[in-house]
Design a protein around this motif. Sequence first.
Motif, PDB file in Angstrom:
ATOM      1  N   TYR A 322       0.862  -1.183   0.000  1.00  0.00           N
ATOM      2  CA  TYR A 322       0.000   0.000   0.000  1.00  0.00           C
ATOM      3  C   TYR A 322       0.897   1.231   0.000  1.00  0.00           C
ATOM      4  N   HIS A 370      -4.640   6.897  -2.799  1.00  0.00           N
ATOM      5  CA  HIS A 370      -3.655   5.883  -2.442  1.00  0.00           C
ATOM      6  C   HIS A 370      -3.404   4.932  -3.611  1.00  0.00           C
ATOM      7  N   ALA A 404       3.168   0.461   3.118  1.00  0.00           N
ATOM      8  CA  ALA A 404       2.686  -0.494   4.118  1.00  0.00           C
ATOM      9  C   ALA A 404       2.553  -1.843   3.426  1.00  0.00           C
ATOM     10  N   TYR A 426      -1.082   0.389   7.012  1.00  0.00           N
ATOM     11  CA  TYR A 426      -1.053   1.836   6.743  1.00  0.00           C
ATOM     12  C   TYR A 426      -1.819   2.590   7.826  1.00  0.00           C
TER      13      TYR A 426
END
Length: 546
Positions: A322, A370, A404, A426
């Motif tokens: 992530y 993201h 992450a 995250y």
Amino acid sequence: MTTLEDLLKIPRFSDLKLLTHPTKANTVVESIEISETPDVADFIPKKIFLLTTAMVYKENQKELITLIDSLKEQEAAGIGIKVGRFIEAIDPEVVAYANKIDFPVIQVPSTQPLGALLHQLLNYLWDTKTEQLSYALDIQKRFSDLLIHDVSIARFTADFGKMINTPVILVSPYRKVIAHSKHFTQTSKPAEYYVEQLVSKYKTWTEDSHASFVIKDLNQTPLQIAGFSVTVNSYFPHYLLVLNPEQVPYPMSEFAVEQACLVLSFMLYKNQKVQESLDFLKSDFLAQLVEYQQTPHQTKRDWLDLGANYGLKKSTQYQVVYAVCSQTTTTATKIKYQQEESDVAFQWLHETLPLRIKDISIFKVKNTDHLAILIQSRVNDLDKILTELSLELSKKLPITLTFALGNLYETTEQIANSFIEAKTAYEEMLTMTDSPLIHRYHPKGMKSLFEKMSLEDIHYFCETTLKELAYPVEDSFIELRKTLQCYLSFQCEISKTAKAMYLHRNTIKYRIDHCAKLLGKNIQDPTNSLNFRLALELSERSNQHQ
């Protein structure tokens, strides 16, 4: 764009004498005026070159300083004062003051009628502007033809370099060469060489629409580069670099470059929107995959076939990373900035990550800024690679990527597990005081359900469950607690507990019976056993935080 310096270089104006320093004559001239009134600055536009006989100043030339101040404030190009009629020579103090404030002063000889000089200068300016406009319109027509034929950005950049007969380079927001003219195929150094020189010397580029740089060429002599921003996004523009702009043949005007930047902006924007539609489909696929794989009793799907167009490959190693751009206090409220920042980071990862890790696919996470990176091969030095990429990007732009990591899984049906773990990791990063660049997911036990409970609530649960054994002080209770903890960890088997504690089994039996009486519950009961184990763990952790 004509400067006062350009006018003075023309042979027919050779009798005009620049009294101030030559460097002061680089002002732009857009028109010429004749006036003898002291307040003329209130009635003229900017970039005017004023001609005057200074008739009203013949008795006191120092008052010319007030006139020069007003002209300077109005951003006039300079003043031409005729000598030999009302004043014989211009006072050196007036010239010295003009030098001090960087304002050009020209001496016009008595043999030059101001009216004739006005017409000569204006004719030159008008001819120049007509020629520039004609050239710019011709450029615009050629650009339109290229657009109609839907040429590539590389072809357009090459043709533009040919039009202006000088090398040009188009670079991305993070300074990667996207396209360049054909001049570089004839040199020993590629276009990247000049961009690298530029980046190393100018760590942060100006945000102005037009910037000027000086670097060293192949012969280590100064090389001028003009940089023009090509605005596709508000915060992270592309740049069109023009090498040796001073050698561009006349009548190349800035308008032509602006037209080129406008066309490139349109072409890049069109490509960006086409790519965004593809990215949306890819993002939607990831969202569906995660949602479906978390649905209980789902039927089996061939995710490899469904995801073939989105980069899914057959493997026994699947891991999700992530990726998020860290926000500062300044950017945390700028929604548009965050979107563009994420888009730049997405493109950066697309271009750099496949060179270091094979079989990857990068997704935009739906309804967020993201990114999700799906790795489909084992990578031994993943942390090192991600750290290097983040640092490299932060050196080029004010963007810091954090990562992450979810766990590694063997089948496509488990991709959602890795995604959720990465997202959870995250969210854990957000709660950390010093957020790390990389954070891995760590499995949580039942005690994680109590993480948001206050210490008071935890103490209450532990004390009502374990009573005197929750936070013992007396040695006898401490020993009983240790025995209970060991007994439960060995699934309530007396023999294994006795062996682990180096005690006789009768001693363990006596202590467990004592614990049962103290707690008032059957320790072997599954529900009681679970509560005792949880209370023992929580009391130990909460005791450490006191």
